[in-house]
Design an enzyme around this catalytic site. Structure first.
Site, PDB file in Angstrom:
ATOM      1  N   ASP A 160      -8.201  19.389 -14.572  1.00 38.44           N
ATOM      2  CA  ASP A 160      -8.517  18.036 -15.024  1.00 38.44           C
ATOM      3  C   ASP A 160      -8.174  17.976 -16.508  1.00 38.44           C
ATOM      4  O   ASP A 160      -8.844  18.597 -17.336  1.00 38.44           O
ATOM      5  CB  ASP A 160      -9.997  17.743 -14.783  1.00 38.44           C
ATOM      6  CG  ASP A 160     -10.373  16.307 -15.107  1.00 38.44           C
ATOM      7  OD1 ASP A 160      -9.688  15.674 -15.937  1.00 38.44           O
ATOM      8  OD2 ASP A 160     -11.367  15.812 -14.553  1.00 38.44           O
ATOM      9  N   LYS A 204      -9.136   6.513 -18.906  1.00 41.58           N
ATOM     10  CA  LYS A 204      -9.502   7.022 -20.217  1.00 41.58           C
ATOM     11  C   LYS A 204      -8.318   6.932 -21.187  1.00 41.58           C
ATOM     12  O   LYS A 204      -7.826   5.853 -21.460  1.00 41.58           O
ATOM     13  CB  LYS A 204     -10.037   8.447 -20.082  1.00 41.58           C
ATOM     14  CG  LYS A 204     -11.061   8.620 -18.957  1.00 41.58           C
ATOM     15  CD  LYS A 204     -12.231   7.687 -19.039  1.00 41.58           C
ATOM     16  CE  LYS A 204     -13.388   8.024 -18.113  1.00 41.58           C
ATOM     17  NZ  LYS A 204     -13.135   7.953 -16.677  1.00 41.58           N
ATOM     18  N   TYR A 230     -17.314  17.001 -15.110  1.00 41.34           N
ATOM     19  CA  TYR A 230     -17.684  15.597 -14.922  1.00 41.34           C
ATOM     20  C   TYR A 230     -18.622  15.459 -13.728  1.00 41.34           C
ATOM     21  O   TYR A 230     -18.378  16.019 -12.651  1.00 41.34           O
ATOM     22  CB  TYR A 230     -16.420  14.762 -14.729  1.00 41.34           C
ATOM     23  CG  TYR A 230     -16.685  13.337 -14.308  1.00 41.34           C
ATOM     24  CD1 TYR A 230     -17.600  12.543 -14.992  1.00 41.34           C
ATOM     25  CD2 TYR A 230     -16.029  12.780 -13.222  1.00 41.34           C
ATOM     26  CE1 TYR A 230     -17.859  11.246 -14.606  1.00 41.34           C
ATOM     27  CE2 TYR A 230     -16.264  11.474 -12.823  1.00 41.34           C
ATOM     28  CZ  TYR A 230     -17.185  10.717 -13.515  1.00 41.34           C
ATOM     29  OH  TYR A 230     -17.435   9.431 -13.125  1.00 41.34           O
ATOM     30  N   ARG A 248       0.820  -1.204   0.000  1.00 42.53           N
ATOM     31  CA  ARG A 248       0.000   0.000   0.000  1.00 42.53           C
ATOM     32  C   ARG A 248       0.855   1.255   0.000  1.00 42.53           C
ATOM     33  O   ARG A 248       0.502   2.276  -0.593  1.00 42.53           O
ATOM     34  CB  ARG A 248      -0.938   0.005   1.220  1.00 42.53           C
ATOM     35  CG  ARG A 248      -1.699   1.315   1.408  1.00 42.53           C
ATOM     36  CD  ARG A 248      -2.860   1.174   2.391  1.00 42.53           C
ATOM     37  NE  ARG A 248      -2.526   0.411   3.561  1.00 42.53           N
ATOM     38  CZ  ARG A 248      -1.850   0.879   4.631  1.00 42.53           C
ATOM     39  NH1 ARG A 248      -1.406   2.126   4.634  1.00 42.53           N
ATOM     40  NH2 ARG A 248      -1.615   0.105   5.663  1.00 42.53           N
TER      41      ARG A 248
END
Length: 390
Positions: free
Chosen positions: A179, A204, A107, A54
């Site tokens: 973004d 994406k 978004y 992690r």
């Protein structure tokens, strides 16, 4: 990454940054390190800082170097999703009572996160038209900490002046976040235009093959990096080794993919710009787009995303979205295949009834890498079929 690679062109950096060959075998592709933990030489004796998956993982670390190189930034951070990246960033730099200025086309998931999650935590926000610099300045208060920019925006493809907004934000002591998911670093580099942080849904264009979920942040500030990296470690929304590998592999072809995405989207946009059934084509590569000149100044190409406003209204938009064949009806974007989306009830359902609500006559297209003649034939057939049902 060698000094030569740091000074190399984008495609070279995308292929080589962080991707040093395996010293044990000479493999040119770094191995996937699936281990969840790492043996210590003695208590606290870590090998190259590796302790628990992690916190650090060689495959994820290699991707983070690659991400930073793509955006020309100092620090890259990889997450399990784009929203996980946004969440870690905002928790790292905000406190209850702080304020965010957000664009009026964004978004739906970003709005939901800011409004419902951070709103419940005591963070407020204002919605403005980011193309109106006076409106942005008027929305900034003494409690504002973040100016959140999305350009091109989702789904109406609005173009925001990153350099101008960065100046406005910095004059007020704000963190300017961009973004960059729709453009990708192959077409636009917000840090070079003055932004403080770049956000990506690597699901994406960076991953590019619709087979992995991920998110990323790239930034230069050391103190902010430490705060956000702590959130990444403490909350644990990190990208898994296989996800990091798939994202890294996708990045290697980003440059050539974005060229083809842009070429195909330009052809589709030009087709619809002349069609009587279409009221508006939202694509910054068209000279009729209000942000065309600005987009041309801060983007190298115009990307693979476009939206359509149907003159026949909601019914026509729905029929078209359900009539295409190569353009498959699905959420998401940026993969090698073409997708069609009805934002009002799919990706942007969470903004219904708000200032960000998407018009009911709008359909969004993610133009893929198929033969452009086949794509044109598909949309021509679909729009004809939709028109006959009127």
């Amino acid at each position: 990454m060698s000094a030569q690679k740091k000074n190399s062109g984008f495609a070279t950096r995308a292929i080589h940054a962080g991707q040093d060959f395996d010293p044990t075998t000479g493999a040119v592709i770094p191995p996937i390190h699936q281990s969840s933990t790492f043996v210590q030489t003695h208590i606290g004796g870590l090998r190259n800082g590796y302790e628990y998956g992690r916190g650090t993982n060689p495959t994820r670390n290699a991707l983070e170097v690659q991400l930073a190189a793509l955006e020309g930034g100092k620090h890259g951070l990889s997450f399990s999703s784009g929203l996980a990246a946004e969440d870690a960033l905002l928790r790292g730099i905000l406190l209850p009572g702080d304020h965010i200025v957000l664009g009026n086309d964004a978004y739906g998931g970003t709005y939901r996160l800011i409004d419902r999650i951070f709103g419940a935590w005591g963070v407020t926000h204002s919605i403005v038209d980011m193309s109106n610099l006076r409106s942005v300045q008027s929305a900034i208060t003494e409690k504002t900490k973040v100016l959140w920019v999305e350009t091109p925006s989702n789904p109406l493809m609005k173009i925001t002046d990153i350099a101008e907004l960065s100046e406005i934000g910095h004059a007020a002591g704000l963190t300017v976040v961009v973004d960059n998911t729709f453009a990708s670093p192959a077409l636009q580099n917000p840090l070079a235009l003055g932004a403080d942080v770049v956000v990506h849904s690597t699901t994406k264009y960076l991953g590019g093959h619709s087979d992995v979920i991920g998110g990323a942040l790239v930034l230069d500030d050391d103190e902010m990096h430490e705060k956000v990296r702590f959130m990444q470690f403490a909350a644990g929304a990190v990208s898994a080794p296989m996800d990091a590998f798939l994202t890294s592999r996708g990045i290697k072809t980003l440059d050539v993919r974005m060229q083809r995405h842009s070429e195909n989207a330009a052809a589709i946009a030009a087709y619809f710009a002349e069609h009587s059934a279409i009221e508006t084509v939202f694509y910054p590569g068209l000279e009729s787009h209000p942000g065309y000149t600005l987009a041309a100044s801060q983007m190298s190409r115009f990307g693979g995303m476009l939206s359509l406003g149907f003159a026949g209204g909601e019914k026509m938009a729905r029929r078209f979205a359900e009539s295409t064949q190569l353009f498959q009806l699905a959420e998401s974007l940026g993969g090698i295949e073409s997708l069609v989306n009805y934002p009002a009830e799919m990706t942007h359902a969470s903004v219904a009834g708000t200032e960000l609500a998407v018009p009911a006559n709008v359909v969004r297209l993610s133009v893929g890498l198929e033969n452009v003649d086949d794509l044109l034939a598909d949309v021509d057939r679909a729009i004809g079929k939709a028109a006959k049902k009127r």
